[in-house]
Design a protein around this motif. Sequence first.
Motif, PDB file in Angstrom:
ATOM      1  N   HIS A  48       0.813  -1.276   0.079  1.00  0.00           N
ATOM      2  CA  HIS A  48       0.236   0.094   0.097  1.00  0.00           C
ATOM      3  C   HIS A  48       0.788   1.132  -0.153  1.00  0.00           C
ATOM      4  O   HIS A  48       1.634   1.163   0.933  1.00  0.00           O
ATOM      5  CB  HIS A  48      -0.725  -0.040   1.197  1.00  0.00           C
ATOM      6  N   HIS A  50       1.855   5.369  -0.458  1.00  0.00           N
ATOM      7  CA  HIS A  50       1.599   6.990  -0.440  1.00  0.00           C
ATOM      8  C   HIS A  50       2.745   7.411  -1.182  1.00  0.00           C
ATOM      9  O   HIS A  50       3.896   6.755  -1.100  1.00  0.00           O
ATOM     10  CB  HIS A  50       1.357   7.591   0.842  1.00  0.00           C
ATOM     11  N   THR A  84      -3.154   4.794  -2.408  1.00  0.00           N
ATOM     12  CA  THR A  84      -4.161   5.583  -1.399  1.00  0.00           C
ATOM     13  C   THR A  84      -5.105   6.395  -2.312  1.00  0.00           C
ATOM     14  O   THR A  84      -4.429   7.035  -3.296  1.00  0.00           O
ATOM     15  CB  THR A  84      -3.355   6.114  -0.459  1.00  0.00           C
ATOM     16  N   GLY A  86      -6.688   7.803   0.050  1.00  0.00           N
ATOM     17  CA  GLY A  86      -6.982   8.768   1.346  1.00  0.00           C
ATOM     18  C   GLY A  86      -6.025   9.771   1.460  1.00  0.00           C
ATOM     19  O   GLY A  86      -6.346  10.958   2.047  1.00  0.00           O
ATOM     20  N   SER A 109      -7.368   1.873  -2.087  1.00  0.00           N
ATOM     21  CA  SER A 109      -7.738   2.139  -0.651  1.00  0.00           C
ATOM     22  C   SER A 109      -9.032   3.046  -0.931  1.00  0.00           C
ATOM     23  O   SER A 109      -9.145   4.006  -1.681  1.00  0.00           O
ATOM     24  CB  SER A 109      -7.003   2.878   0.376  1.00  0.00           C
ATOM     25  N   ASN A 111     -11.668   4.839   1.670  1.00  0.00           N
ATOM     26  CA  ASN A 111     -12.437   5.049   3.041  1.00  0.00           C
ATOM     27  C   ASN A 111     -13.720   5.299   3.439  1.00  0.00           C
ATOM     28  O   ASN A 111     -14.388   6.114   2.723  1.00  0.00           O
ATOM     29  CB  ASN A 111     -11.704   6.366   3.572  1.00  0.00           C
ATOM     30  N   TYR A 172     -13.080   2.074   9.752  1.00  0.00           N
ATOM     31  CA  TYR A 172     -12.478   2.317  10.866  1.00  0.00           C
ATOM     32  C   TYR A 172     -13.504   2.131  12.308  1.00  0.00           C
ATOM     33  O   TYR A 172     -13.034   2.482  13.372  1.00  0.00           O
ATOM     34  CB  TYR A 172     -12.182   3.939  11.022  1.00  0.00           C
ATOM     35  N   VAL A 198      -9.575  -0.945  10.296  1.00  0.00           N
ATOM     36  CA  VAL A 198      -8.481   0.029  10.833  1.00  0.00           C
ATOM     37  C   VAL A 198      -8.819   0.251  12.153  1.00  0.00           C
ATOM     38  O   VAL A 198      -9.705   1.028  12.428  1.00  0.00           O
ATOM     39  CB  VAL A 198      -8.340   1.222   9.866  1.00  0.00           C
ATOM     40  N   ARG A 253      -2.545  -6.368   7.827  1.00  0.00           N
ATOM     41  CA  ARG A 253      -1.632  -5.561   7.492  1.00  0.00           C
ATOM     42  C   ARG A 253      -0.682  -4.833   8.455  1.00  0.00           C
ATOM     43  O   ARG A 253      -1.296  -4.150   9.460  1.00  0.00           O
ATOM     44  CB  ARG A 253      -2.563  -4.353   6.706  1.00  0.00           C
ATOM     45  N   GLU A 257       3.644   3.164   7.758  1.00  0.00           N
ATOM     46  CA  GLU A 257       2.474   3.921   7.570  1.00  0.00           C
ATOM     47  C   GLU A 257       1.357   3.939   8.919  1.00  0.00           C
ATOM     48  O   GLU A 257       1.179   5.164   9.365  1.00  0.00           O
ATOM     49  CB  GLU A 257       1.459   3.420   6.376  1.00  0.00           C
ATOM     50  N   ASP A 258       1.436   2.978   9.684  1.00  0.00           N
ATOM     51  CA  ASP A 258       0.468   3.178  10.835  1.00  0.00           C
ATOM     52  C   ASP A 258       1.152   2.736  12.015  1.00  0.00           C
ATOM     53  O   ASP A 258       0.426   2.687  13.221  1.00  0.00           O
ATOM     54  CB  ASP A 258      -0.719   2.126  10.373  1.00  0.00           C
TER      55      ASP A 258
END
Length: 309
Positions: A48, A50, A84, A86, A109, A111, A172, A198, A253, A257-258
């Motif tokens: 994934h 960005h 992405t 997003g 992605s 959202n 989310y 998420v 995942r 990023e997260d």
Amino acid sequence: MKQRRVIISCAVTGAVHTPSMTPHLPITPQQIADDAVAAADAGAAIIHLHARDPVTGRPDQTPEAFGKFLPQIKERCDAVINITTGGAPGMQVTERIQPVIRFRPELASLNMGSMNFGMYHMLDRFKEFKFDWEASFLEGTRDLVFKNTFRDIEQILQLGKESGTRFEFECYDSAHLYNLRHFVDRGLLEGPLFIQSVLGILGGAGTHPEDVVHMKRTADRLFGDRYHWSVIGAGSAQLRVAALAATMGGNVRVGLEDSIWLGPDRLAESNAQQVRAVRAIIEGLGLEIASADEARDRLQLKGAAAAAF
Ligand code: KMH
Ligand code: ZN
């Protein structure tokens, strides 16, 4: 649910963390490409992506920025490339969708609802910044709505139909699952759904096991066997949540990023290191990881050759 091989996704840079939080966040096109390939080599079936300004690390959603690494990643590995839509908090949807319009990826992605998306609390921990945009970017999320209206979602679904791009539906909270069901009921979605729960974003559901189970049970009720479930645990919960998801028949995942962490107060040194860590958990459970082509088959993706890069 019959346990199939586990699809590992890796989100290598994102727009949540800023360069001063960790020296391991890939920022330049070459760093992003190298990290993506290393993550794929470590076992990630989906990458994934960005993009960022190569000097300041500021999120950059221009197709030009993505064009600097997409061909190289495709050349060097067979992972599914997931772009992405997003972008970064505060970006307009019209700006956010440009890379998918230009590159028509296999996967992107999407959202599934507007929400608060708080990152300002990171200022409690991170005090020194190399670049002048970082602190104001984080502080700005105190008064930010991450906009994903029903019209925004319709527009992105239509874009996917036109470009043959399928979606990783970012949910989310359980409300986002009902939003997704609304679009299914309206006949705007075909084929298996790839639902990414998420968890742990300030503004969304938490990472308690009961939160994970609630997302799974709601998705089971709404989508039956029409979906493939994956889970992101943001922050330090990443591996704990991934382990729980894997034991529940889910996919996972990981990625800087997260989460910039490998464990409490221990920075991950690379995306590949996080992939190796979650792969060890998966294989330790007696499960196997899925290949990129198996992910394509299960998610009914169009194949790398059909992308426009
Ligand atoms: N960063 C994650 C919380 C997107 O890029 O569209 C979700 C995400 C959203 O990856
Ligand atoms: Zn993302």
